[in-house]
Design an enzyme around this catalytic site. Sequence first.
Site, PDB file in Angstrom:
ATOM      1  CB  CYS A  36      -0.815  -4.032   8.719  1.00  0.00           C
ATOM      2  SG  CYS A  36       0.418  -2.769   8.277  1.00  0.00           S
ATOM      3  CD  GLU A  93      12.724 -31.557  -2.828  1.00  0.00           C
ATOM      4  OE1 GLU A  93      13.636 -32.358  -3.117  1.00  0.00           O
ATOM      5  OE2 GLU A  93      12.545 -30.492  -3.204  1.00  0.00           O
ATOM      6  CD  GLU A 135      -1.118  -2.306   2.243  1.00  0.00           C
ATOM      7  OE1 GLU A 135      -0.103  -2.537   1.979  1.00  0.00           O
ATOM      8  OE2 GLU A 135      -1.719  -2.824   3.105  1.00  0.00           O
ATOM      9  NE  ARG A 190      14.702 -28.780  -3.823  1.00  0.00           N
ATOM     10  CZ  ARG A 190      16.091 -29.431  -4.023  1.00  0.00           C
ATOM     11  NH1 ARG A 190      17.030 -28.656  -4.247  1.00  0.00           N
ATOM     12  NH2 ARG A 190      15.938 -30.734  -3.736  1.00  0.00           N
ATOM     13  CG  LEU A 211      18.022 -31.249   0.571  1.00  0.00           C
ATOM     14  CD1 LEU A 211      17.453 -31.365   2.131  1.00  0.00           C
ATOM     15  CD2 LEU A 211      16.875 -31.676  -0.330  1.00  0.00           C
ATOM     16  NE  ARG A 238      20.904 -26.661  -8.200  1.00  0.00           N
ATOM     17  CZ  ARG A 238      20.694 -27.534  -7.368  1.00  0.00           C
ATOM     18  NH1 ARG A 238      20.674 -27.505  -6.048  1.00  0.00           N
ATOM     19  NH2 ARG A 238      20.164 -28.674  -7.854  1.00  0.00           N
ATOM     20  CG  ASP A 280      18.824 -39.576  -4.077  1.00  0.00           C
ATOM     21  OD1 ASP A 280      19.111 -40.601  -4.508  1.00  0.00           O
ATOM     22  OD2 ASP A 280      17.668 -39.372  -4.213  1.00  0.00           O
ATOM     23  CB  ALA A 321       9.659 -36.626  -9.736  1.00  0.00           C
TER      24      ALA A 321
END
Length: 400
Positions: free
Chosen positions: A80, A302, A57, A188, A208, A211, A204, A158
């Site tokens: 606010c 994940e 605002e 992320r 973490l 990017r 893996d 995935a």
Amino acid sequence: MTRWTDKDRIFMKEALRLARRGWGLVSPNPMVGAVLVKRGKIVSSGWHTGPGLPHAEIEALTAAGKKARGADLYVNLEPCRHTGRTGPCTDAIIAAGVERVFYSLPDPNPLAAGGAKALEDAGVETLRGLLAQEAYELNQFFVKWQLTRKPFVILKTAASLDGKIATRAGDSRWITSKVARNYGHHLRSGVDAILIGRATASKDDPELSARPWGRRKMHRQPMRCVLDPSLKLPLSLKLFDPSCGGPTTVFCAPDAPEAAAAARAAADARVIRIPYARRGLLSLESALTALGGLEVQSVLIEPGATLAASALIDETVADLIHIFMAPMFLGGHDAPGILGGEGVSALSEARQAEFLRISRKGPDLHMVIRPQGAFEPPAGFLLPDDLEPAAAAPPQEPED
Ligand SMILES: NC(=O)c1ccc[n+]([C@@H]2O[C@H](COP(=O)([O-])OP(=O)(O)OC[C@H]3O[C@@H](n4cnc5c(N)ncnc54)[C@H](OP(=O)(O)O)[C@@H]3O)[C@@H](O)[C@H]2O)c1
């Protein structure tokens, strides 16, 4: 019949579009955009760019100068009326001579709420609820945390078309396309923390880090969290390398070895002891409560198959699920599926879910799903009038 005109919707959509730019930049604050309109034309606009910086605002009022007198303000959150890192927006709105304020959502923050009343008391007309559902979806992390002090939980996975998250030999990089993985980085970049299980960290060795593609900026990397009951993970993992990403938090069992905890603390990782929920599996509810206490408003899980089953079937902590499915089949009884664990024995015990959105990310399918038991705002937070048909623009999509 709704009380809003098409022009009202256009102006609030513009405020929401600007607000969305705050993804990954404003937490623990909400994403807010504001538009000042006079005689049916936008005279100025603004959005909140980060904690401690002017609210949307104020950006719009400053850009409008004297033109703000007699204008209508469209803003996706109630202005606010408190002094935090910046002054009260209500005072600035009243002093600028704004005539009407359209706002989508009441402020769930008890410290900042009461803005509409302060405006009304000063003779500024306020109208609540325009595109409230869309505004809520945009700021659901903020709303949930303000109302419950627990983070909003997104689960992202995935898989192949037959629902496998890795091959029978454990190969999982990469099942989905670069476009889908970029979207994962976008997710992320907008959350306060990422959580994985011990086996994923060990197999893996992920950084973490977020990017995200293109020109998108971030004000910080999300906290990296791992469930490692016995503190077995080696400190050589990227997860413990401060140069790779955000601060690291390890959740372990109450009886995890003290020396291992001290070694992690010496490597700048926070160690939090939490109880087991069941044999070998730590209580996710406790981990999330601890994160909420650290002002973590959103967590992206994940998961491997074990953690996914904990979060969806055993403890039901997920509020939203993103599943990316690649057009490939992996097969194999021993290849892990999206959910491991014991599973349910009768269909009547299934955890139900609702598809919110299905789209493509490059060659892959992207499904956004709300599981049964997900967070919903309390009665009265969204008025029945606020619930307009589904928003055209998906929440939290990047602009580019
Ligand atoms: N395709 C994808 O999206 C995706 C995403 C992530 C991972 N993965 C793949 O999934 C595989 C790993 O999955 P996973 O099922 O073996 O393991 P996981 O879910 O990554 O980790 C499970 C381990 O985490 C610890 N843990 C503690 N509390 C837990 C809780 N409440 N719920 C679940 N785990 C808890 C336990 O460690 P202890 O054994 O020490 O007790 C447990 O064995 C890897 O191959 C990885 O590449 C695929």
